[in-house]
Design a protein around this motif. Structure first.
Motif, PDB file in Angstrom:
ATOM      1  N   GLY A 285       0.784  -1.229   0.000  1.00  0.00           N
ATOM      2  CA  GLY A 285       0.000   0.000   0.000  1.00  0.00           C
ATOM      3  C   GLY A 285       0.811   1.271   0.000  1.00  0.00           C
ATOM      4  N   HIS A 286       1.894   1.308   0.762  1.00  0.00           N
ATOM      5  CA  HIS A 286       2.621   2.565   0.713  1.00  0.00           C
ATOM      6  C   HIS A 286       3.322   2.791  -0.612  1.00  0.00           C
ATOM      7  CE1 HIS A 286       3.983   6.352   1.895  1.00  0.00           C
ATOM      8  NE2 HIS A 286       5.092   6.035   1.277  1.00  0.00           N
ATOM      9  N   PRO A 287       4.082   1.800  -1.130  1.00  0.00           N
ATOM     10  CA  PRO A 287       4.601   2.013  -2.489  1.00  0.00           C
ATOM     11  C   PRO A 287       3.487   2.385  -3.474  1.00  0.00           C
ATOM     12  CG  PRO A 287       5.639   0.105  -1.511  1.00  0.00           C
ATOM     13  CD  PRO A 287       4.599   0.559  -0.536  1.00  0.00           C
ATOM     14  N   VAL A 334       4.787   0.810   7.978  1.00  0.00           N
ATOM     15  CA  VAL A 334       4.178   0.685   9.312  1.00  0.00           C
ATOM     16  C   VAL A 334       3.445   1.967   9.726  1.00  0.00           C
ATOM     17  CG1 VAL A 334       4.728   0.338  11.765  1.00  0.00           C
ATOM     18  CG2 VAL A 334       5.720  -1.149  10.048  1.00  0.00           C
ATOM     19  N   HIS A 335       3.719   3.106   9.034  1.00  0.00           N
ATOM     20  CA  HIS A 335       3.013   4.315   9.450  1.00  0.00           C
ATOM     21  C   HIS A 335       1.501   4.221   9.235  1.00  0.00           C
ATOM     22  CE1 HIS A 335       3.868   6.336   5.288  1.00  0.00           C
ATOM     23  NE2 HIS A 335       2.712   5.741   5.249  1.00  0.00           N
ATOM     24  N   HIS A 336       1.057   3.206   8.529  1.00  0.00           N
ATOM     25  CA  HIS A 336      -0.385   3.032   8.394  1.00  0.00           C
ATOM     26  C   HIS A 336      -1.000   2.298   9.576  1.00  0.00           C
ATOM     27  CE1 HIS A 336      -0.695   4.647   4.356  1.00  0.00           C
ATOM     28  NE2 HIS A 336       0.484   4.116   4.147  1.00  0.00           N
ATOM     29  N   PHE A 337      -0.164   1.792  10.487  1.00  0.00           N
ATOM     30  CA  PHE A 337      -0.739   1.148  11.683  1.00  0.00           C
ATOM     31  C   PHE A 337       0.165   1.345  12.896  1.00  0.00           C
ATOM     32  CE2 PHE A 337       1.139  -1.867   8.732  1.00  0.00           C
ATOM     33  CZ  PHE A 337       2.028  -2.604   9.502  1.00  0.00           C
TER      34      PHE A 337
HETATM   35 CU   LIG Z   1       1.940   5.420   3.403  1.00  0.00          CU
END
Ligand SMILES: [Cu+2]
Ligand code: HEM
Lengths: 659, 308
Positions: A285-287, A334-337
């Motif tokens: 998701g982040h990429p 990990v910044h998404h959780f």
């Molecule tokens: Cu992100």
């Protein structure tokens, strides 16, 4: 005003009313399909549809098909958005039942990301990358068509869920265990996993294709550091796709196994680990969010240089920053959780890495501003989107940094503040970029300009609508409104801000209508582009006539400078009229083939069968896939020769042949 | 309310940064994130403000440069600004804008790391009140292992001292969030995650789930009532003595997919909260068993051989 809205919504949509919307749309679809069939038959266009579109491997036509699909999906996703905003416009509203609301926000997010933004980006890749690098097609034309049909059939499967069986309802992130059978027995999530698996396969192949194309197919003399920025961004995006989609594929497949075959990877029972899915999803998701924006960084780099009539500022560092983003973006997921208890060490690390990635992102902004500095800025529609993008994206990036501050994110997470952030970057970056590109490259794709006056109307509506919609959402976040809630009681102070936000959404809806009008009007009455270079462009695609002939370049150009076409013009050279008849030779072109289309259809059948566990149908689809692959593997008759005379004639009729 | 706002110097700055449209909508205290009622929420707000100021500086610089360039270098007849089509780089300028954001981000990063660690450690208190929180579809169950009481959809906590929440789920994931007390933490099946919060003053603070979990999700709201420690003890003892305890039957009833009102129990069956779980404790990471006894809570780290 808000209480009036409340009154209106409650009277118009009392809880007992169930809108017959799905029924209406079903009926509309049936009539629509009948209409299309009748039209094609009456005008005798079945043959041309088959020859020119369904079996084509020409990157320019594939681009057009991607574009049409993306605009259709933008419509569907936009209607979803308006439904969400209608439901939230009043406390305790029942514009639709909760179960339908959950489906609507899920399909909105999924469609906008996977079936609107991604294909729109691939439309741009296909439309311009081969032209920019002086190539006759992509590296693997047949694979390219296959990518398209896998995407299209994935999108079709996803949209069928709306008509047959029920749509997915677990959000675009589809966290387990909510997606498990225990909580989600309907076929909706099967649709989600299968549609994304099929489309994702196509996306992965697109990544491979354009990575190879940009590495291997560049015209002689075009070294890496002479590539246009858009080509750089294509290369980097393709690399991101190549490594980001496998974790997604794994996560989707495991979730699907849990649902279809009774495994327990992520279930609540039998010691499943839902957390593992969350990791895999965001590892993709982040990429992915950078896959969504880097191509538009490329677009903006071309657009700002062209309309400032000036070279891109700080090209080498632009390349460095885009590469830095590529590597760093694998290290921030990990910044998404932050709020899943990873411990302070892990959270701090990922907070820092996220801030680090903000640096190269921010640096690019300065480079664009200084590209304008000392130039001559022309206020075309494409440039307006660029000018809107800079301040909008800076604010979105800044709120992203606020989210990266771990303890602050403990509060912001899953609130409307987060919603506002990512719309701020995705609309301000991706969508503004896509529309900028649409106006910029439209003449190249279709041979006529989009009307500028109508374009400016659409632009201002989009821009104003965007800010009216999303500014209130930051404040709603601060007031504690969380995402994905069906409705809210009065008394939290959320009502007024939600009404404003809904008004903004309506303005954006109006913008879409104007955009469509603009396109339809321009197709009929738009100013023809006879020069091939309407904007006084800088890169090689503008050296070609618009629309571009099948073979792109009659003679492959030799590149000496970065903005190759600009430099040629400075030297008084031009491709028009300079082509000598003896320089034109036979050209080998890829041959049309029905295989990509058929393999897409087979995947669709297989996916549909699996969704409902109708195994015979799934097996038929699977056999279709295997047969297509076998046939394609032994089909050596995959290219044809375009005779030099044909090319000479075409070029002569375009006035580009010497003498 | 308002003079409280302007007392602290940082709040003044925030007023400048944020408030224009904010109070015009009325009721400043509805901005729950900006109106924390305990130390956790306060330190989080601190960082929000610090980061907002740093970002405001970046935004201001970009805006000034951007609008200047836009106005000065418009392509209109008679524009006398220098036209330099080949100007494509400047070493020092570019160094400046790599370094400047880095400096500003460092200013944010250092307190960010400090606070992240600080919030992970519950401040030394004799025996914090422990509340075992389970998210169910779609309701919240609060169990008090020290007091042997349980509540549904509301919690009572002592004010002025840190309280330890242990979070798990017997449902899809949810997130436990009481915005005025501080940030959220997920509830996940098969895991137990700790979160400490403190209410400085008695009061009622609303909380809700922040992670979507199905059609009843938006009704997963609850109140946290902070009362004086003495009142808390009295409440707990009284409840334990008078309210009927939760039976296994009651618990099964709660597992149904529905929404319910508040409920209070003078006890609850064992085995309704995991005693073996993976996750991170406030004292370290890994697998552990949780032991509740009269004197409070003990985490016993598990060795590899005792893992499930
Ligand atoms: Cu992100
Ligand atoms: C300066 C750059 C950026 C930073 C520092 C940043 C930071 C963050 C952080 C920390 C989150 C997680 C917040 C949370 O879940 O609590 C987040 C979410 C998100 N960001 Fe950004 N971001 C940046 C740029 C972008 C860009 C360029 C895009 C896409 C074009 C983007 C799209 C998203 C999306 C879609 C989400 C939310 C996903 C979801 O939960 O549904 N961000 N961002």
């Amino acid at each position: 005003m808000p209480s009036f809205v409340s009154y209106l919504i409650h009277t118009l949509f009392p809880p007992s009313v169930r809108l017959p919307d799905i029924l209406l749309i079903d009926v509309g679809l049936v009539f629509g399909i009948i209409g299309i069939v009748v039209f094609l038959t009456k005008t005798g266009r079945w043959g041309s549809l088959w020859r020119d579109w369904l079996t084509t491997v020409d990157h320019k036509k594939i681009a057009v098909m991607y574009l049409i699909a993306a605009l259709l999906m933008l419509f569907r996703g936009g209607v979803d958005a308006l439904m969400i905003r209608a439901q939230l416009a009043a406390p305790g509203a029942h514009f639709m039942p909760a179960s339908q609301y959950d489906e609507v926000f899920t399909t909105h997010g999924t469609i906008m990301i996977f079936f609107m933004a991604m294909p729109f980006i691939f439309a741009l890749f296909n439309a311009v990358v081969p032209l920019m690098i002086g190539a006759r097609d992509v590296a693997f034309p047949r694979l390219n068509a296959m990518s398209y049909w896998l995407f299209a059939m994935g999108a079709a499967l996803f949209n069928v869920s709306f008509i047959i069986g029920g749509s997915p309802n677990a959000g675009w992130t589809a966290y387990p265990p909510y997606t498990g059978l225990a909580y989600n027995p309907g076929p909706g999530e099967n649709y989600y996993f299968l549609a994304l698996l099929i489309a994702g396969l196509g996306t992965t192949m697109t990544g491979i294709n354009f990575l190879v194309t940009t590495i291997r197919m560049r015209a002689p003399g075009m070294t890496l550091m002479k590539m246009p920025m858009f080509v750089w961004s294509t290369m980097v995006t393709s690399a991101l796709i190549l490594f980001a989609f496998p974790p997604l594929t794994v996560a989707l497949a495991m979730s699907l196994f849990d649902r279809l075959f009774g495994s327990s990877f992520f279930t609540l029972a039998h010691g499943g680990m839902p957390m593992m899915y969350v990791n895999l999803f965001w590892l993709f998701g982040h990429p992915e969010v950078y896959i969504l924006v880097i191509p538009l960084f490329g677009v903006f780099s071309e657009v700002v240089a062209t309309y400032s009539r000036k070279a891109l500022f700080g090209y080498p560092l632009m390349v460095v920053s885009i590469l830095a983003i590529m590597f760093l973006s694998y290290g921030t997921w990990v910044h998404h959780f932050f709020t899943m208890g990873a411990g302070p060490g892990v959270n701090a690390f990922f907070g820092l890495s996220t801030m680090l990635i903000a640096i190269p992102t921010g640096v690019k902004i300065f480079n664009w501003i200084f590209t304008m500095w000392g130039g001559r800025i022309q206020m075309t529609t494409a440039m307006l989107y660029q000018l809107a993008f800079i301040p909008t994206f800076v604010i979105g990036g800044a709120t992203g940094v606020l989210l990266a501050v771990v303890p602050a994110d403990y509060q912001f997470h899953n609130s409307y503040f987060l919603i506002a952030h990512f719309h701020n970057v995705i609309i301000g970056g991706t969508v503004f970029g896509l529309l900028s590109a649409l106006y910029y490259w439209w003449p190249k794709m279709f041979g006529m300009k989009l009307n500028e006056r109508q374009g400016r109307w659409a632009f201002w509506l989009f821009f104003i609508g965007f800010w009216v919609t999303f500014t209130p959402q930051y404040f709603l976040g601060l007031k504690g409104m969380t995402r994905r809630i069906y409705t809210y009681p009065a008394g939290f102070g959320w009502h007024q801000l939600n009404v404003i936000s809904t008004v903004g959404a309506l303005i954006m809806g109006a913008a879409f209508v104007v955009l469509v009008y603009n396109i339809v009007w321009s197709l009929r009455f738009g100013e023809r582009d006879l020069t091939g270079d309407p904007w006084d462009g800088r890169t090689l695609e503008w050296a070609l006539p618009s629309p571009v002939p099948e073979y792109n370049f009659a003679r492959i150009p030799v590149v000496h400078e970065r903005d190759a076409w600009w430099a040629m013009k400075q030297r008084g050279q031009s491709l028009a009229g300079s082509l000598r008849a003896e320089d034109v030779h036979d050209v080998e072109m890829p041959k049309n083939t029905p295989i990509p289309f058929l393999i897409g259809v087979s995947f669709f059948v297989m996916g549909f069968g699996m969704t409902f566990k109708w195994w015979p149908i799934a097996i038929i689809g699977f056999i279709g896939v295997i047969l297509c692959l076998l046939f394609s593997g032994f089909d050596y008759d995959d290219h044809h020769h375009l005779k030099a005379d044909v090319i000479r004639n075409t070029e002569a009729s375009l006035g580009r042949l010497q003498g | 309310m308002f003079h409280q706002w302007v007392k602290r110097p940082y709040r003044k700055l925030m007023l400048v940064a944020l408030v224009a449209g904010l109070f015009s909508a009325g009721c400043g205290q509805q901005y729950v994130m900006l109106d924390p009622a305990g130390p956790v929420g306060k330190s989080e707000l601190h960082l929000m403000i610090l980061a907002s100021i740093a970002m405001a500086i970046v935004i201001a610089i970009v805006f000034v440069l951007f609008f200047y360039a836009l106005i000065r270098f418009r392509d209109k007849p008679g524009n006398t600004a220098p036209y330099r089509p080949e100007w494509d780089g400047h070493k020092w300028l570019e160094i400046v804008w790599w370094v400047l954001p880095a400096v500003l981000l460092t200013v944010i990063a250092i307190p960010m790391v400090k606070t992240t660690y600080a919030l992970d450690r519950i401040p030394k208190a004799k025996d914090p009140v422990v509340i075992d929180v389970t998210s169910l579809t779609w309701k919240w169950l609060f169990q008090y292992p020290g007091q042997h009481v349980a509540t549904v959809n509301y919690a009572v906590i002592p004010a002025g001292e840190p309280v330890l929440f242990e979070l798990t789920a017997n449902s899809p994931m949810n997130a436990f969030w009481v915005p005025q007390l501080g940030g959220m933490e997920y509830t996940m099946p098969n895991r137990v995650l700790p979160l400490w919060l403190e209410a400085s003053k008695p009061g009622t603070y609303w909380g809700r789930s922040a992670q979507f979990s199905g059609i009843g999700f938006e009704k997963m709201m609850f109140n946290v009532k902070a009362v004086s420690p003495a009142a808390f003890q009295a409440w707990a003892q009284n409840t334990h003595a008078t309210a009927s305890p939760m039976t296994m039957q009651d618990y099964k009833q709660l597992l149904k997919f529905n929404t319910v009102g508040n409920a209070t129990y003078g006890g609850y069956p064992q085995d309704t909260f995991p005693t073996v779980a993976s996750g991170f404790t406030l004292t370290g990471s890994g697998m552990y068993t949780i032991e509740h006894n009269k004197n409070g809570i003990k985490y016993l780290p598990m060795t590899m051989s005792t893992n499930r």
